[in-house]
Design a protein around this motif. Structure first.
Motif, PDB file in Angstrom:
ATOM      1  N   LEU A  21       0.916   3.923   4.904  1.00 58.77           N
ATOM      2  CA  LEU A  21       0.634   3.677   3.492  1.00 58.77           C
ATOM      3  C   LEU A  21       0.405   2.195   3.229  1.00 58.77           C
ATOM      4  O   LEU A  21      -0.514   1.804   2.504  1.00 58.77           O
ATOM      5  N   ALA A  25      -3.317  -0.020   2.286  1.00 54.66           N
ATOM      6  CA  ALA A  25      -3.489  -0.982   1.198  1.00 54.66           C
ATOM      7  C   ALA A  25      -3.889  -2.362   1.709  1.00 54.66           C
ATOM      8  O   ALA A  25      -4.660  -3.077   1.060  1.00 54.66           O
ATOM      9  N   SER A 214      -3.172   7.523  -0.033  1.00 56.20           N
ATOM     10  CA  SER A 214      -1.821   7.275  -0.548  1.00 56.20           C
ATOM     11  C   SER A 214      -1.268   8.512  -1.227  1.00 56.20           C
ATOM     12  O   SER A 214      -0.086   8.844  -1.069  1.00 56.20           O
TER      13      SER A 214
END
Length: 496
Positions: A21, A25, A214
């Motif tokens: 995750l 990002a 996500s």
């Protein structure tokens, strides 16, 4: 224990999901930053190269022509010689100036990428070669001596023109390098615009992709946890049959399996406890039933003695026969269920015995549909109701009273009514009694026999069945019993 060890081999640990995750990002941002740094570095390098080239060219553009023209002029007029000019602090050796100029602009030729600038550099290098040849001519004339006019002519027609051309070449080179900066700036602006558009597209795409990934990662974590929370809440409320059954290949699966194992063990344990409690409660209720009978036995035997003493032997015999029938049905070979026909005989024997004692006040009528005789009922279901009508309804009336026992079928249900025209109850007293019969019989303050019957029915057939009491003061009381027919058909097996 073996099951736990198997489940700990998780395929997708939560730690790995969280790291993924974070990478989702960070990586796109790193890619954009790397692209931007590379583009800026390329622009900086190209800009620095052009500026450096222009700096070199500007140095010659300002000084080269004046220094070379002055030095050649003084050499031509004999102010100094080619051999001693290096010793003069104010003049420059023309050959040294030309060599330095050739070296610097040859280097610029190697690093200049703009084609127009390269053409002017080529012209400049050719003019440098020509200038060096003309300087050689001036030197030859000076060394031969006495050729001043010819030297001046060579200066005016060759040297000065060539240095002028070289200076023009340098200026054009600087001009096109400036143009290159403008072109580079324009390219940078175009790249910046394209980069901004690209970044907007990339960021939008990466945001959507990151949001999707996500969301999937978060759902793979939160959904099993939410399901597990709901299951544990239901288990906490006593629903031990629910199962989480989480399919995620991570630590939540291990926790889910443990919760499921715990729920199954609790279900088995609670079921066993309930079964033990049920058996114990059955034993307690049967024991309480047996405690009801001796009191009736004492009173009946007193009546028999009283009849014998009064020389009413036939009535005494009838009571003894009825009492024998009564206790035969009470014992029922230890069975908890008897047929409805046997229950009718039981209450009839009881009322016949009591009618001898209370002949002046007791009348009764039993009306049970013979269709119901084949079905079974909990032993001592109706007798406590009849007894309650006699002792709490008819007896206190102090006048002739009547007890009716009615049994009918209503669909898949069997309903019994035990009705009397006794003293009845006030509204508050009736409400209190209704509350009492819904309690476990050992917790009741009054209506012990009725509570015992109601609890046994609810325990054997379910909480939706049982007893209902209605009463009006000075008019009488009606107690109804509702039990399921289909369950009564299987009651013999349940009792055994």
């Amino acid at each position: 224990m073996a099951k736990w060890q198997t489940n700990t081999n998780v395929k997708y640990p939560l730690k790995m999901k969280i790291i993924l995750l974070v990478l989702v990002a960070i990586i796109p941002l790193l890619g954009i930053a790397l692209y931007l740094i590379t583009a800026l570095e390329n622009y900086r390098s190209a800009y620095d190269t052009i500026v450096s080239n222009m700096t070199v060219a500007n140095n010659y553009n300002l000084d080269f022509k004046e220094e070379l023209d002055e030095s050649i002029y003084k050499l031509a007029v004999g102010y100094t010689s080619f051999d001693s000019i290096q010793d003069d602090g104010k003049l420059q050796d023309p050959y040294a100036l030309i060599a330095e100029l050739r070296t610097d602009f040859t280097n610029l030729m190697a690093i200049t990428t703009d084609r127009e600038s390269q053409l002017w550099l080529e012209s400049l290098l050719r003019n440098i070669d020509t200038l060096e040849e003309r300087i050689d001519d001036v030197r030859a004339n000076v060394e031969r001596g006495g050729r001043y006019d010819e030297n001046m002519e060579m200066l005016d027609n060759n040297i000065y023109i060539l240095t002028e051309l070289i200076q023009d070449d340098v200026q054009y080179y600087i001009y096109y390098q400036t143009k290159s900066i403008e072109s580079l700036t324009q390219q940078l602006n175009e790249q910046a615009s394209a980069f901004i558009r690209l970044c907007i597209g990339l960021i939008a795409g990466m945001v959507l992709l990151a949001a999707l990934i996500s969301s999937l990662i978060l759902k793979s974590i939160t959904n099993p946890l939410e399901r597990l929370c709901r299951v544990t809440e239901r288990i906490a409320k006593g629903e031990f049959t629910v199962r989480a059954r989480v399919d995620s290949q991570d630590e939540i699966r291990v926790l889910s399996d443990s919760v499921d194992d715990m729920a199954e063990k609790l279900r088995i344990m609670i079921s066993q406890i309930k079964e033990d409690e049920r058996k114990m409660r059955h034993a307690e209720l049967r024991l309480l039933q047996e405690q009801i009978n001796p009191h009736f036995l004492y009173n009946t035997l007193d009546t028999v003695v009283w009849l014998i003493e009064g020389n009413e032997l036939e009535k005494a015999v009838n009571i003894v026969v009825s009492l024998s029938e009564f206790f035969r049905l009470v014992l029922s070979r230890g069975q908890e269920f008897i047929t409805i026909q046997e229950e009718e005989l039981h209450i009839r024997s009881y009322l016949e015995i009591q009618q001898v004692r209370y002949s002046d006040i007791l009348k009764f009528d039993i009306s049970i549909d013979p269709e119901l005789y084949q079905y079974k009922i909990l032993k001592l279901t109706l007798q406590p109701l009849v007894e309650n009508s006699l002792y709490h309804g008819i007896k206190y009336k102090r006048a002739e009273g009547r007890i009716e026992v009615i049994g009918t079928r209503e669909g898949n249900l069997i309903r019994f009514l035990v009705r009397d025209n006794g003293v009845g109850m006030e509204e508050q007293e009736l409400l209190k009694l209704r509350e009492e019969i819904m309690k476990p019989c050992q917790e009741t303050e009054k209506g012990f026999g009725l509570a015992n019957v109601n609890e046994r029915i609810r325990m054997n057939f379910g909480p939706q069945y049982g007893m209902q009491i209605d009463s009006v003061k000075y008019k009488g009381t009606c107690v109804s019993i509702t039990i399921p027919m289909k369950c009564i058909q299987q009651a013999g097996e349940m009792g055994r």
